[in-house]
Design an enzyme around this catalytic site. Sequence first.
Site, short mmCIF file in Angstrom:
data_model
loop_
_atom_site.label_atom_id
_atom_site.label_comp_id
_atom_site.label_asym_id
_atom_site.label_seq_id
_atom_site.Cartn_x
_atom_site.Cartn_y
_atom_site.Cartn_z
N PHE A 139 74.25 103.14 13.18
CA PHE A 139 74.10 102.51 14.50
C PHE A 139 74.03 103.61 15.57
O PHE A 139 74.84 104.54 15.55
CB PHE A 139 75.28 101.56 14.77
CG PHE A 139 75.06 100.71 15.98
CD1 PHE A 139 74.23 99.60 15.92
CD2 PHE A 139 75.65 101.04 17.18
CE1 PHE A 139 74.00 98.82 17.05
CE2 PHE A 139 75.42 100.27 18.32
CZ PHE A 139 74.60 99.16 18.25
N ASP A 208 83.09 103.51 10.00
CA ASP A 208 82.88 102.48 11.02
C ASP A 208 82.85 101.14 10.28
O ASP A 208 82.01 100.93 9.40
CB ASP A 208 81.54 102.76 11.74
CG ASP A 208 81.24 101.74 12.83
OD1 ASP A 208 81.70 100.58 12.73
OD2 ASP A 208 80.50 102.09 13.78
N TYR A 231 84.31 91.81 18.09
CA TYR A 231 83.50 90.65 18.50
C TYR A 231 82.57 90.10 17.42
O TYR A 231 81.90 89.10 17.65
CB TYR A 231 82.68 90.97 19.76
CG TYR A 231 81.96 92.30 19.76
CD1 TYR A 231 80.79 92.48 19.04
CD2 TYR A 231 82.46 93.38 20.50
CE1 TYR A 231 80.14 93.70 19.05
CE2 TYR A 231 81.81 94.61 20.50
CZ TYR A 231 80.65 94.76 19.78
OH TYR A 231 80.02 95.98 19.78
N LYS A 232 82.51 90.75 16.26
CA LYS A 232 81.62 90.24 15.22
C LYS A 232 82.42 89.29 14.31
O LYS A 232 82.67 88.15 14.68
CB LYS A 232 81.02 91.39 14.42
CG LYS A 232 80.19 92.36 15.27
CD LYS A 232 79.60 93.44 14.40
CE LYS A 232 79.01 94.59 15.19
NZ LYS A 232 77.85 94.24 15.99
N ARG A 390 67.10 89.67 11.34
CA ARG A 390 68.45 89.75 10.77
C ARG A 390 69.12 88.39 10.77
O ARG A 390 69.06 87.65 11.75
CB ARG A 390 69.32 90.62 11.70
CG ARG A 390 69.46 92.01 11.30
CD ARG A 390 70.50 92.82 12.05
NE ARG A 390 71.10 92.29 13.27
CZ ARG A 390 72.16 92.84 13.85
NH1 ARG A 390 72.76 93.88 13.30
NH2 ARG A 390 72.65 92.37 14.98
C1 LIG Z 1 78.05 99.89 13.39
C2 LIG Z 1 78.29 99.67 14.84
N1 LIG Z 1 79.05 100.53 15.54
C3 LIG Z 1 79.28 100.35 16.86
C4 LIG Z 1 78.74 99.27 17.53
C5 LIG Z 1 78.93 99.02 18.99
O1 LIG Z 1 79.94 99.72 19.61
P1 LIG Z 1 80.47 99.22 21.02
O2 LIG Z 1 81.34 98.03 20.78
O3 LIG Z 1 81.19 100.39 21.55
O4 LIG Z 1 79.31 98.81 21.86
C6 LIG Z 1 77.96 98.35 16.84
C7 LIG Z 1 77.39 97.19 17.56
O5 LIG Z 1 76.71 96.37 17.07
C8 LIG Z 1 77.72 98.55 15.47
O6 LIG Z 1 76.95 97.71 14.79
#
Ligand SMILES: Cc1ncc(COP(=O)(O)O)c(C=O)c1O
Length: 431
Positions: A139, A208, A231-232, A390
């Site tokens: 990401f 991550d 949030y996911k 997706r």
């Molecule tokens: C793998 C991954 N890392 C980080 C993030 C986003 O990070 P942040 O919450 O700081 O915007 C996402 C967002 O979809 C993601 O898919």
Amino acid sequence: VITRADCLDRDRGDRLAPLRELFDLEAVDREGLIYLDGNSLGVLPRKTTERLRQVISEEWGAGLIRSWNTPRPGSGQAAGWITLSQTIAGKIARLINVNAREVVVADSTSINLFKVLNAAIAIQQDTGRTRIVSERTNFPTDLYIADSAAKAHGFELVLVDDRELAASIDNSVAILLLTHVNYRTGRRHSMGELTHAARAAGAIMVWDLCHSAGAMPVDLAGADFAVGCGYKYLNGGPGAPAFVWVHPRHLARMDRDRWRQPLSGWLGHAAPFAFTPEYEPAAGIDRFICGTPPVLSLSALECGVDTVLAADAHGGLNAIREKSIALTDLFIELVESRCGDQELSLVTPRQAEQRGSQVSFVHPTSGYPIMQALIARGVIGDFRAPDILRFGFTPLYTRFVDVWDAVDRLTQVLGQGEWRDPKFSERAAVT
Ligand SMILES: Cc1ncc(COP(=O)(O)O)c(C=O)c1O
């Protein structure tokens, strides 16, 4: 052939089915929507609305500033808002199978990654290793943040393709930064194997967990650091706070070295209310806190995390994973059997163990308008440039019949060429 009735049957036999009741899906059901985007933004839990009302009107409105200290009614907890972050961290720790005092909830994934990478760089500073290795399709925020942290310390970010990953882990690597489940393809790395390889090579392993926390069991054994969002699959609401995990061996060392993370805010201080001019990091994981916790967002996040913990009584994360595999298998099978004559090609691994809780298809020319036409037909997935459609499957609230209906509508969008209407090609700011 799989029929709609077969899917209804599977829903009747689904041990997680009662958990759908925990979510506020009335508007969704009334509109006949099928929500396949919980990998981007989880659904609103029923409890959240009432909890936020209570926090706003009772704790903030009536309690005012006293609520930082006053116990939550009926919670049996010693304090209110000021320990909310730690309370939720303890719950998230259960979902990622680590100890409560190794996790904090704060800031965003991007910011937490910055803190963690600085910690990892500090550990490797004197080893002569300067390479931070990550995947080219990670990401973007992970790559941008890693690049910044690397540049500030004379390290370099090295990007490799998925295929080259295993071969690139050698003793020149300082830090291996990977996302467990790829946001585009839904490919899931073998966490245990890669962590083991990183450790054997003397590299620091940073995971991550944005696309895994709450969607499947994770095994951080041997890893060094992890971050993830709220949030996911944790259903914490748009922009929910994120979490950080640090292995206790590093926490002990940070205490010994009095290491401070670069965002040394006052609430990560050993004694914030002493208001001293010098920064002294808090012991252990609390040094990863920066500023004042966002109480409203944290309160919503707690309700979201509770929806995942509620699965404990129904088989927990193993049952969630089992259903996630069944839903994604079904989706792949139905799309391929019913839309096989279209130009969609599967980019998510067919082998379930190599897959997260999402399925992605590529369309060579028209992924964006197809997704918009599908959304107009009430199936909400999303699009990732340049060509990926997706679909996320959250086992807590997605039914087998939803999968069947979604594919049925996809066949109509494709078969009747609905997506060719020019209005579906107009790009929105968020895709
Ligand atoms: C793998 C991954 N890392 C980080 C993030 C986003 O990070 P942040 O919450 O700081 O915007 C996402 C967002 O979809 C993601 O898919």
